[in-house]
Write a protein that holds these residues in place. Structure first.
Motif, PDB file in Angstrom:
ATOM      1  N   GLN A 123       0.840  -1.208   0.000  1.00  0.00           N
ATOM      2  CA  GLN A 123       0.000   0.000   0.000  1.00  0.00           C
ATOM      3  C   GLN A 123       0.871   1.253   0.000  1.00  0.00           C
ATOM      4  OE1 GLN A 123      -3.231   0.362  -0.327  1.00  0.00           O
ATOM      5  NE2 GLN A 123      -3.681  -1.833  -0.341  1.00  0.00           N
ATOM      6  N   GLN A 124       1.927   1.191   0.809  1.00  0.00           N
ATOM      7  CA  GLN A 124       2.834   2.332   0.885  1.00  0.00           C
ATOM      8  C   GLN A 124       3.530   2.545  -0.464  1.00  0.00           C
ATOM      9  OE1 GLN A 124       5.855   1.803   3.806  1.00  0.00           O
ATOM     10  NE2 GLN A 124       6.385   3.979   3.909  1.00  0.00           N
ATOM     11  N   ALA A 125       3.974   1.420  -1.089  1.00  0.00           N
ATOM     12  CA  ALA A 125       4.637   1.522  -2.386  1.00  0.00           C
ATOM     13  C   ALA A 125       3.670   2.041  -3.449  1.00  0.00           C
ATOM     14  CB  ALA A 125       5.202   0.166  -2.791  1.00  0.00           C
ATOM     15  N   VAL A 126       2.416   1.558  -3.428  1.00  0.00           N
ATOM     16  CA  VAL A 126       1.414   2.014  -4.401  1.00  0.00           C
ATOM     17  C   VAL A 126       1.160   3.510  -4.210  1.00  0.00           C
ATOM     18  CG1 VAL A 126      -1.037   1.861  -4.998  1.00  0.00           C
ATOM     19  CG2 VAL A 126       0.326  -0.209  -4.788  1.00  0.00           C
ATOM     20  N   ALA A 127       1.051   3.933  -2.958  1.00  0.00           N
ATOM     21  CA  ALA A 127       0.801   5.357  -2.702  1.00  0.00           C
ATOM     22  C   ALA A 127       1.991   6.192  -3.174  1.00  0.00           C
ATOM     23  CB  ALA A 127       0.543   5.586  -1.220  1.00  0.00           C
ATOM     24  N   SER A 128       3.176   5.704  -2.893  1.00  0.00           N
ATOM     25  CA  SER A 128       4.377   6.423  -3.317  1.00  0.00           C
ATOM     26  C   SER A 128       4.463   6.469  -4.842  1.00  0.00           C
ATOM     27  CB  SER A 128       5.599   5.744  -2.722  1.00  0.00           C
ATOM     28  OG  SER A 128       6.772   6.324  -3.222  1.00  0.00           O
ATOM     29  N   LEU A 129       4.173   5.321  -5.487  1.00  0.00           N
ATOM     30  CA  LEU A 129       4.213   5.272  -6.950  1.00  0.00           C
ATOM     31  C   LEU A 129       3.147   6.174  -7.562  1.00  0.00           C
ATOM     32  CD1 LEU A 129       4.923   1.522  -7.739  1.00  0.00           C
ATOM     33  CD2 LEU A 129       6.405   3.470  -8.180  1.00  0.00           C
ATOM     34  N   ARG A 130       1.979   6.208  -6.962  1.00  0.00           N
ATOM     35  CA  ARG A 130       0.913   7.073  -7.477  1.00  0.00           C
ATOM     36  C   ARG A 130       1.368   8.527  -7.453  1.00  0.00           C
ATOM     37  NH1 ARG A 130      -5.204   5.615  -6.660  1.00  0.00           N
ATOM     38  NH2 ARG A 130      -5.053   3.414  -7.126  1.00  0.00           N
ATOM     39  N   ALA A 131       1.986   8.878  -6.325  1.00  0.00           N
ATOM     40  CA  ALA A 131       2.429  10.274  -6.226  1.00  0.00           C
ATOM     41  C   ALA A 131       3.497  10.567  -7.284  1.00  0.00           C
ATOM     42  CB  ALA A 131       2.958  10.544  -4.827  1.00  0.00           C
ATOM     43  N   GLU A 132       4.455   9.653  -7.434  1.00  0.00           N
ATOM     44  CA  GLU A 132       5.528   9.877  -8.414  1.00  0.00           C
ATOM     45  C   GLU A 132       4.997   9.822  -9.843  1.00  0.00           C
ATOM     46  OE1 GLU A 132       9.283   7.836  -8.074  1.00  0.00           O
ATOM     47  OE2 GLU A 132       9.068   7.795  -5.890  1.00  0.00           O
ATOM     48  N   VAL A 133       4.155   8.804 -10.111  1.00  0.00           N
ATOM     49  CA  VAL A 133       3.589   8.679 -11.460  1.00  0.00           C
ATOM     50  C   VAL A 133       2.744   9.896 -11.772  1.00  0.00           C
ATOM     51  CG1 VAL A 133       1.931   7.377 -12.854  1.00  0.00           C
ATOM     52  CG2 VAL A 133       3.699   6.186 -11.588  1.00  0.00           C
ATOM     53  N   GLU A 189      -0.095  22.692 -13.325  1.00  0.00           N
ATOM     54  CA  GLU A 189       0.340  22.698 -11.942  1.00  0.00           C
ATOM     55  C   GLU A 189      -0.806  22.717 -10.960  1.00  0.00           C
ATOM     56  OE1 GLU A 189       3.438  22.425 -10.765  1.00  0.00           O
ATOM     57  OE2 GLU A 189       4.162  22.212 -12.793  1.00  0.00           O
ATOM     58  N   ASP A 190      -2.012  22.775 -11.388  1.00  0.00           N
ATOM     59  CA  ASP A 190      -3.158  22.754 -10.468  1.00  0.00           C
ATOM     60  C   ASP A 190      -3.212  21.383  -9.825  1.00  0.00           C
ATOM     61  OD1 ASP A 190      -5.438  23.214  -9.118  1.00  0.00           O
ATOM     62  OD2 ASP A 190      -6.752  23.150 -10.884  1.00  0.00           O
ATOM     63  N   ASP A 191      -2.999  21.346  -8.533  1.00  0.00           N
ATOM     64  CA  ASP A 191      -2.891  20.063  -7.812  1.00  0.00           C
ATOM     65  C   ASP A 191      -4.194  19.287  -7.827  1.00  0.00           C
ATOM     66  OD1 ASP A 191      -0.255  20.321  -7.228  1.00  0.00           O
ATOM     67  OD2 ASP A 191      -0.601  21.288  -5.281  1.00  0.00           O
ATOM     68  N   GLU A 192      -5.278  19.977  -7.707  1.00  0.00           N
ATOM     69  CA  GLU A 192      -6.559  19.272  -7.666  1.00  0.00           C
ATOM     70  C   GLU A 192      -6.859  18.626  -8.999  1.00  0.00           C
ATOM     71  OE1 GLU A 192     -10.418  20.947  -6.402  1.00  0.00           O
ATOM     72  OE2 GLU A 192      -9.209  21.884  -4.839  1.00  0.00           O
ATOM     73  N   ARG A 193      -6.702  19.338 -10.021  1.00  0.00           N
ATOM     74  CA  ARG A 193      -6.987  18.822 -11.337  1.00  0.00           C
ATOM     75  C   ARG A 193      -6.022  17.697 -11.666  1.00  0.00           C
ATOM     76  NH1 ARG A 193      -6.440  22.792 -16.171  1.00  0.00           N
ATOM     77  NH2 ARG A 193      -7.685  24.047 -14.825  1.00  0.00           N
ATOM     78  N   SER A 194      -4.764  17.886 -11.395  1.00  0.00           N
ATOM     79  CA  SER A 194      -3.775  16.855 -11.717  1.00  0.00           C
ATOM     80  C   SER A 194      -4.028  15.598 -10.888  1.00  0.00           C
ATOM     81  CB  SER A 194      -2.362  17.380 -11.509  1.00  0.00           C
ATOM     82  OG  SER A 194      -2.136  17.690 -10.151  1.00  0.00           O
ATOM     83  N   ALA A 195      -4.463  15.740  -9.631  1.00  0.00           N
ATOM     84  CA  ALA A 195      -4.754  14.572  -8.795  1.00  0.00           C
ATOM     85  C   ALA A 195      -5.934  13.802  -9.365  1.00  0.00           C
ATOM     86  CB  ALA A 195      -5.039  15.002  -7.358  1.00  0.00           C
ATOM     87  N   ARG A 196      -6.977  14.522  -9.881  1.00  0.00           N
ATOM     88  CA  ARG A 196      -8.129  13.848 -10.466  1.00  0.00           C
ATOM     89  C   ARG A 196      -7.740  13.115 -11.731  1.00  0.00           C
ATOM     90  NH1 ARG A 196     -11.339  18.724  -9.396  1.00  0.00           N
ATOM     91  NH2 ARG A 196     -10.771  19.301 -11.487  1.00  0.00           N
ATOM     92  N   VAL A 197      -6.919  13.715 -12.539  1.00  0.00           N
ATOM     93  CA  VAL A 197      -6.480  13.100 -13.793  1.00  0.00           C
ATOM     94  C   VAL A 197      -5.665  11.845 -13.470  1.00  0.00           C
ATOM     95  CG1 VAL A 197      -4.966  13.418 -15.793  1.00  0.00           C
ATOM     96  CG2 VAL A 197      -6.539  15.224 -15.111  1.00  0.00           C
ATOM     97  N   VAL A 198      -4.771  11.938 -12.512  1.00  0.00           N
ATOM     98  CA  VAL A 198      -3.922  10.794 -12.149  1.00  0.00           C
ATOM     99  C   VAL A 198      -4.774   9.680 -11.567  1.00  0.00           C
ATOM    100  CG1 VAL A 198      -2.104  10.027 -10.568  1.00  0.00           C
ATOM    101  CG2 VAL A 198      -1.835  12.148 -11.838  1.00  0.00           C
ATOM    102  N   ASP A 199      -5.722  10.027 -10.719  1.00  0.00           N
ATOM    103  CA  ASP A 199      -6.580   8.995 -10.120  1.00  0.00           C
ATOM    104  C   ASP A 199      -7.404   8.291 -11.193  1.00  0.00           C
ATOM    105  OD1 ASP A 199      -5.661   9.395  -7.579  1.00  0.00           O
ATOM    106  OD2 ASP A 199      -7.295  10.753  -6.977  1.00  0.00           O
ATOM    107  N   PHE A 229      -6.637   8.006 -14.338  1.00  0.00           N
ATOM    108  CA  PHE A 229      -5.714   7.211 -15.137  1.00  0.00           C
ATOM    109  C   PHE A 229      -5.370   5.879 -14.438  1.00  0.00           C
ATOM    110  CE2 PHE A 229      -1.238   6.149 -16.108  1.00  0.00           C
ATOM    111  CZ  PHE A 229      -1.374   5.830 -17.440  1.00  0.00           C
ATOM    112  N   LEU A 230      -5.073   5.961 -13.165  1.00  0.00           N
ATOM    113  CA  LEU A 230      -4.737   4.745 -12.400  1.00  0.00           C
ATOM    114  C   LEU A 230      -5.940   3.819 -12.260  1.00  0.00           C
ATOM    115  CD1 LEU A 230      -2.375   6.171  -9.647  1.00  0.00           C
ATOM    116  CD2 LEU A 230      -1.757   4.801 -11.624  1.00  0.00           C
ATOM    117  N   ALA A 231      -7.135   4.369 -12.110  1.00  0.00           N
ATOM    118  CA  ALA A 231      -8.342   3.552 -12.031  1.00  0.00           C
ATOM    119  C   ALA A 231      -8.557   2.831 -13.348  1.00  0.00           C
ATOM    120  CB  ALA A 231      -9.549   4.414 -11.678  1.00  0.00           C
ATOM    121  N   ASP A 232      -8.307   3.539 -14.458  1.00  0.00           N
ATOM    122  CA  ASP A 232      -8.430   2.892 -15.764  1.00  0.00           C
ATOM    123  C   ASP A 232      -7.408   1.767 -15.898  1.00  0.00           C
ATOM    124  OD1 ASP A 232     -10.494   4.527 -16.458  1.00  0.00           O
ATOM    125  OD2 ASP A 232      -9.272   5.927 -17.671  1.00  0.00           O
ATOM    126  N   LEU A 233      -6.198   2.008 -15.402  1.00  0.00           N
ATOM    127  CA  LEU A 233      -5.172   0.960 -15.437  1.00  0.00           C
ATOM    128  C   LEU A 233      -5.591  -0.257 -14.605  1.00  0.00           C
ATOM    129  CD1 LEU A 233      -1.705   2.759 -15.207  1.00  0.00           C
ATOM    130  CD2 LEU A 233      -2.592   1.388 -17.076  1.00  0.00           C
TER     131      LEU A 233
END
Length: 179
Positions: A125-135, A152-162, A164-168
């Motif tokens: 879980q820790q590695a996944v969280a760390s990888l999510r942040a880095e990815v 650079e908008d953190d909220e928008r970028s966090a939603r996009v990353v989430d 993307f990872l959910a799709d993966l």
């Protein structure tokens, strides 16, 4: 002096010597019967009683020895049975201790494995969280370079990353189910 044949004494008629011998015999018989024979008889009777008593004592001692031998054999048999029972109890206790130790070892092993799984899961879980942040950071930076603007908008970028990872994750689970 010659005794004529007619005057010879008749041997059937007792003479004075006979009576003296008879009197001596009777006196000697009386003395023996009165003073000698009773103590001898008494000593013989006492000796016979002593011998009978010794035989009775010997028989009694023999029966006591046989009884003691039987008791001894019975005690030995009881001791052997007791020893066998004690050995059997010891075997049962040993088997019980071994079973308890196995059970304890298995529960300890299960606990260690469970703790290991929990630790691995926490590290994952820790590695996944760390990888999510880095990815996420890398993806945002890369997307910003591709698009040419800063995301650079953190909220928008966090939603996009989430998203993307959910799709993966969805793709990975559908591929795993297809196999």
């Amino acid at each position: 002096m010659v005794i004529p044949l007619a005057e010879k004494q008749n041997f059937l008629v007792p003479n004075a010597t006979f009576f003296v011998e008879l009197l001596a015999f009777v006196l000697l018989f009386y003395l023996l019967a009165r003073y000698v024979i009773p103590p001898i008889n008494k000593a013989m009777t006492a000796r016979q009683e002593a011998i009978r008593k010794e035989f009775a004592d010997a028989e009694e001692a023999k029966s006591k020895a046989n009884q003691a031998e039987e008791e001894f054999r019975a005690q030995i048999a009881d001791a052997r049975h007791e020893a066998a029972r004690i050995r059997e109890d010891a075997r049962e206790q040993g088997a019980q201790i071994i079973a308890e130790m196995r059970e304890q070892a298995q529960s300890e092993a299960a606990r260690i494995v469970e703790n290991g799984h929990a630790q691995v899961q926490a590290e994952r879980q820790q590695a996944v969280a760390s990888l999510r942040a880095e990815v996420g950071t890398l993806a945002t930076t890369l997307a910003g370079r591709i698009v040419g603007e800063s995301l650079e908008d953190d909220e928008r970028s966090a939603r996009v990353v989430d998203r993307f990872l959910a799709d993966l994750d969805t793709i990975e689970t559908s591929e795993a189910a297809a196999k």
